[in-house]
Motif scaffolding. Structure first.
Motif, mmCIF file in Angstrom:
data_model
loop_
_atom_site.group_PDB
_atom_site.id
_atom_site.type_symbol
_atom_site.label_atom_id
_atom_site.label_comp_id
_atom_site.label_asym_id
_atom_site.label_seq_id
_atom_site.Cartn_x
_atom_site.Cartn_y
_atom_site.Cartn_z
ATOM 1 N N CYS A 46 -5.738 2.792 3.823
ATOM 2 C CA CYS A 46 -5.391 2.258 2.507
ATOM 3 C C CYS A 46 -6.613 1.624 1.858
ATOM 4 C CB CYS A 46 -4.273 1.223 2.645
ATOM 5 S SG CYS A 46 -3.626 0.617 1.068
ATOM 6 N N ALA A 47 -6.740 1.841 0.557
ATOM 7 C CA ALA A 47 -7.762 1.142 -0.213
ATOM 8 C C ALA A 47 -7.430 -0.362 -0.212
ATOM 9 C CB ALA A 47 -7.781 1.680 -1.639
ATOM 10 N N PRO A 48 -8.449 -1.220 -0.399
ATOM 11 C CA PRO A 48 -9.825 -0.875 -0.743
ATOM 12 C C PRO A 48 -10.725 -0.774 0.486
ATOM 13 C CG PRO A 48 -9.516 -3.225 -0.998
ATOM 14 C CD PRO A 48 -8.186 -2.671 -0.541
ATOM 15 N N ASP A 49 -11.813 -0.015 0.331
ATOM 16 C CA ASP A 49 -12.829 0.054 1.379
ATOM 17 C C ASP A 49 -14.111 -0.657 0.952
ATOM 18 O OD1 ASP A 49 -13.796 1.735 -0.546
ATOM 19 O OD2 ASP A 49 -13.847 3.527 0.707
ATOM 20 N N ILE A 84 -5.321 15.771 5.296
ATOM 21 C CA ILE A 84 -5.176 14.402 4.800
ATOM 22 C C ILE A 84 -4.684 14.448 3.362
ATOM 23 C CG2 ILE A 84 -6.352 12.238 4.252
ATOM 24 C CD1 ILE A 84 -8.436 12.930 6.344
ATOM 25 N N VAL A 85 -3.668 13.657 3.069
ATOM 26 C CA VAL A 85 -3.204 13.496 1.697
ATOM 27 C C VAL A 85 -3.770 12.193 1.143
ATOM 28 C CG1 VAL A 85 -1.195 12.959 0.264
ATOM 29 C CG2 VAL A 85 -1.116 14.882 1.851
ATOM 30 N N VAL A 86 -4.457 12.289 0.024
ATOM 31 C CA VAL A 86 -4.929 11.111 -0.702
ATOM 32 C C VAL A 86 -3.898 10.819 -1.788
ATOM 33 C CG1 VAL A 86 -6.739 10.185 -2.180
ATOM 34 C CG2 VAL A 86 -7.344 11.583 -0.205
ATOM 35 N N GLU A 107 -3.859 4.784 -2.102
ATOM 36 C CA GLU A 107 -4.456 3.789 -2.975
ATOM 37 C C GLU A 107 -3.680 2.488 -2.784
ATOM 38 O OE1 GLU A 107 -6.321 2.233 -4.851
ATOM 39 O OE2 GLU A 107 -7.918 3.648 -5.225
ATOM 40 N N LYS A 108 -4.313 1.385 -3.156
ATOM 41 C CA LYS A 108 -3.652 0.091 -3.072
ATOM 42 C C LYS A 108 -2.543 -0.014 -4.118
ATOM 43 C CE LYS A 108 -7.219 -1.529 -6.100
ATOM 44 N NZ LYS A 108 -6.443 -1.260 -7.330
ATOM 45 N N PRO A 109 -1.469 -0.732 -3.814
ATOM 46 C CA PRO A 109 -1.137 -1.328 -2.527
ATOM 47 C C PRO A 109 -0.492 -0.298 -1.594
ATOM 48 C CG PRO A 109 0.590 -1.834 -4.095
ATOM 49 C CD PRO A 109 -0.461 -1.064 -4.849
ATOM 50 N N LEU A 110 -0.488 -0.611 -0.305
ATOM 51 C CA LEU A 110 0.130 0.295 0.661
ATOM 52 C C LEU A 110 1.592 0.530 0.309
ATOM 53 C CD1 LEU A 110 -0.183 1.817 3.394
ATOM 54 C CD2 LEU A 110 0.656 -0.274 4.495
#
Length: 244
Positions: free
Chosen positions: A123-126, A70-72, A97-100
């Motif tokens: 995608c954030a946010p969670d 997984i790439v963050v 991270e936001k935005p997609l």
């Protein structure tokens, strides 16, 4: 055969927010940060060393590691879609991270590419998964307060340039309160009221220039390129509405 053991994570983007991600990802037994990458390789190397991560360097280094699953993606907003597409092309799942992305077309292209490759994009946010918002969602679903017809969201801040050491990207494409803070509240309301049907909005700028207030860039001016005030009325498919 399913893989066992921690999921290998590669972080791309070694800016301020990466410290929070590294602290948390390193604290969970089911994730293992393999590498940190950035356009500024020295910064990635320093960040990796500071958090006990074995490898730090360029973006291609992270994408080339087979143990990274997984790439963050913590790059600046304008690069989110392009970097995520690189990761998908390398066979990696992606957490953005936001935005997609900066627009619907590039966002859809990203999701289509992931679907074709059999990969997942998150995608954030969670934050809507937090206890308070989930409790609110259950209250609404049970009908404890009837059916709310509208909601009101207000967020006010003078801007991040007083405390953020490198805030220029907040005032470039993909920045501003709509893309930076809006996802928290709009994601919450979609969870509460369902899909959006119609949006009407206006935006404006309070000032054409901002001055960095802290860190090594203190005193430098930023030319503002995005709206710093946004007002909107949102109608959901359910018939409910939102003012924000």
């Amino acid at each position: 055969m399913a893989k066992s053991g921690p999921v290998g994570v590669g972080i791309i983007g070694a800016g301020v927010i990466s410290d929070t991600y590294l602290d948390n990802l390193n604290s969970f037994p089911d994730t293992s940060v393999i590498a940190v990458g950035d356009l500024f390789e020295e910064l990635a190397e320093q960040k990796a060393a500071g958090h006990g991560v074995a490898s730090g360097g360029g973006v291609e280094m992270v994408l080339g590691k087979p143990e990274v699953e997984i790439v963050v993606n913590l790059t600046i907003p304008a690069a989110h879609a392009a970097v995520a597409e690189q990761a998908i092309a390398a066979g990696k799942h992606v957490w953005n991270e936001k935005p997609l992305s900066l627009d619907r077309a590039s966002g859809k292209a990203l999701l289509d590419a992931a679907d074709a490759a059999g990969l997942r994009v998150g995608c954030a946010p969670d934050t809507f998964l937090g206890a308070g918002l989930q409790a609110t969602r259950r209250i609404l679903q049970r009908g404890d307060i009837g059916t709310p017809m509208t909601a009101l969201i207000l967020f006010q801040s003078p801007g991040p340039e007083s405390w953020h050491p490198n805030p220029t990207f907040f005032y470039r494409d993909g920045g501003g309160p709509l893309f930076d803070m809006g996802p928290y509240y709009l994601t919450t309301m979609v969870q509460m009221f369902g899909p959006v049907d119609t949006v009407a909005a206006i935006g404006s700028r309070a000032r054409e220039k901002r001055v960095i207030g802290s860190g090594p860039l203190a005193g430098q001016e930023i030319q503002v390129a995005v709206p710093t005030h946004v007002g909107a009325i949102v109608r959901f498919e359910s018939g409910q509405s939102l003012q924000c």
